[in-house]
Design an enzyme around this catalytic site. Structure first.
Site, PDB file in Angstrom:
ATOM      1  N   HIS A 105      16.691  13.856 -14.182  1.00 58.88           N
ATOM      2  CA  HIS A 105      15.789  13.184 -15.115  1.00 58.88           C
ATOM      3  C   HIS A 105      16.299  11.761 -15.317  1.00 58.88           C
ATOM      4  O   HIS A 105      17.499  11.498 -15.206  1.00 58.88           O
ATOM      5  CB  HIS A 105      15.794  13.962 -16.433  1.00 58.88           C
ATOM      6  N   ASP A 125      23.441  17.777 -18.081  1.00 54.91           N
ATOM      7  CA  ASP A 125      22.154  17.639 -18.768  1.00 54.91           C
ATOM      8  C   ASP A 125      21.596  19.048 -18.932  1.00 54.91           C
ATOM      9  O   ASP A 125      21.104  19.651 -17.986  1.00 54.91           O
ATOM     10  CB  ASP A 125      21.215  16.763 -17.933  1.00 54.91           C
ATOM     11  N   GLN A 156      16.940  21.494 -19.977  1.00 57.69           N
ATOM     12  CA  GLN A 156      16.155  22.634 -19.511  1.00 57.69           C
ATOM     13  C   GLN A 156      16.994  23.915 -19.469  1.00 57.69           C
ATOM     14  O   GLN A 156      16.449  25.013 -19.483  1.00 57.69           O
ATOM     15  CB  GLN A 156      15.583  22.350 -18.120  1.00 57.69           C
ATOM     16  N   LYS A 186      12.819  21.548 -27.055  1.00 57.58           N
ATOM     17  CA  LYS A 186      12.494  22.333 -25.865  1.00 57.58           C
ATOM     18  C   LYS A 186      12.881  23.804 -26.023  1.00 57.58           C
ATOM     19  O   LYS A 186      12.640  24.609 -25.120  1.00 57.58           O
ATOM     20  CB  LYS A 186      13.193  21.742 -24.634  1.00 57.58           C
ATOM     21  N   CYS A 243       9.429  11.856 -15.316  1.00 64.02           N
ATOM     22  CA  CYS A 243      10.664  11.092 -15.563  1.00 64.02           C
ATOM     23  C   CYS A 243      11.690  11.380 -14.482  1.00 64.02           C
ATOM     24  O   CYS A 243      12.896  11.530 -14.748  1.00 64.02           O
ATOM     25  CB  CYS A 243      11.237  11.415 -16.942  1.00 64.02           C
TER      26      CYS A 243
END
Length: 407
Positions: free
Chosen positions: A121, A198, A201, A224, A361
């Protein structure tokens, strides 16, 4: 796991869009919120609204207890050693920027390397670009396999003795690729580098144990994972956070202020300047309660099952291209031949079906895929196979409509 029963706890899903029952397939962008989270936010503003850590009155004490109680819930959720390792931020982007500015810029020198992947991302690319430019470090990329996965052999070839930081997503927001974080951490540490993950998700969809993964930093967002917008988390090993400089300065994060110098509070509060995101943290704590009641293992298996069913059903449509590896988490990214993904998404919206269309993104990944944009259907614990069937029906209509238009 009974997704039909679970979806009853999400009031937003009980509505019609364009005269059709809503089919929400955009949870990778933001998830919907259960009643328990909405009520937790409402209760705070109705009963406990006050600033934290400052007053000794009853409302301030109750607000502080709930805010710090949420931090402890996060600690347990990701299996951090201490609350000192849990920093509340505005989201994944802010968390990654804290590491890139507060840690990387203090540590990197010309000739050092930052290693990442083309699947990232933008929030896990741009901060490292800027850190490299500011310090003279070199930015390198681990090549992707043909299916969009990462080979550990390629990780070993790319990470060298000059590498100081490896930054990688836990789960790709475009391909659904689940990266082998624990193994990558081992490779990074062998070379003396740290691993930044990251988890935007990853944290919503799978059980995260930062100690088992042995990652050095892990960033994720509340919105999220059934929580409010505007709240996120930066996990960092305590010794690394001690070495990281604050990025925001002001009230709350200070220990002592003189006219010409100041000192900072201990962890985690040295990173939380100003009035913190109190309601957001409380809402995130309620979201964690909800997710753990369902069970993270059950959510992970459900999401994979739905994604597998979606791939099977989508492959029955002529002229569809699906991107990503066979083993994937809960999303499917695709394109219909001769139909722009924005047009695909517009037709689906007319059927009450919400998907994402664009570059997600992830423009470097779009370039690697040799496309300008894609459509993405992403799933969560409230989605059912019936939702996928409606998606397929909608895509057939889109294909027929644009087929007729271009005849």
């Amino acid at each position: 796991m009974d997704s039909r029963a679970i979806r009853e706890q999400f009031p937003i899903l009980n509505q019609e869009v364009n005269g059709k029952p809503l089919v929400y397939l955009d949870s990778s962008a933001t998830s919907q919120k259960p009643i328990s989270v909405i009520e937790a936010l409402d209760d705070y503003y109705r009963q406990d609204n006050s600033n934290v850590h400052r007053g000794v009155h009853t409302l301030g004490t109750r607000a502080t207890d709930k805010y710090e109680g949420a931090r402890e819930k996060v600690r347990k959720f990701i299996h951090a050693k201490s609350i000192k390792e849990v920093i509340f931020t505005r989201g994944t982007t802010t968390s990654l920027n804290y590491v890139a500015y507060g840690y990387a810029r203090q540590k990197l020198q010309p000739g050092d390397e930052i290693v990442t992947t083309p699947m990232e991302h933008h929030s896990n690319i741009i901060p490292w670009q800027q850190a490299a430019k500011a310090t003279g470090a070199t930015l390198k990329y681990i090549p992707l396999q043909e299916d969009g996965s990462v080979s550990l052999d390629d990780v070993r070839k790319t990470v060298t003795d000059k590498t100081k930081i490896v930054a990688i997503t836990h789960l790709s927001n475009v391909l659904g690729t689940i990266n082998p974080i624990k193994e990558i951490a081992g490779i990074a540490h062998e070379k003396g580098a740290i691993l930044v993950v990251d988890g935007a998700q990853g944290a919503p969809h799978m059980k995260v144990d930062v100690q088992d993964l042995d990652c050095d930093f892990y960033a994720f967002s509340g919105h999220k994972m059934c929580g409010p917008t505007g709240i996120g988390v930066l996990y960092g090993k305590q010794e690394l956070l001690e070495e990281t400089e604050p990025v925001e300065f002001g009230g709350e994060m200070i220990d002592f202020v003189d006219l010409y110098d100041s000192t900072w509070k201990e962890l985690p509060w040295k990173f939380e300047g100003g009035t913190p995101i109190i309601a957001g943290a409380i809402g995130l704590g309620a979201a964690i309660d909800f997710l753990e009641q369902v069970g993270m293992d059950a959510i992970f298996e459900h999401d994979k099952k739905i994604a597998k069913y979606a791939v099977e059903r989508l492959n029955t449509i002529d002229g569809i291209t699906i991107y990503g590896p066979e083993e994937r988490a809960g999303l499917v990214t695709f394109n219909l031949d001769d139909v722009h993904p924005h047009d695909t998404a517009t037709v689906l919206d007319s059927e009450g079906i919400a998907v994402r269309a664009g570059h997600h993104c992830a423009q470097p990944l779009m370039k690697w895929l040799n496309v300008t944009a894609t459509a993405r259907a992403s799933f969560y614990l409230y989605n059912t196979e019936e939702d996928i069937d409606k998606l397929v029906d909608g895509l057939v209509k889109a294909k027929e409509f644009f087929g007729d238009v271009f005849k």
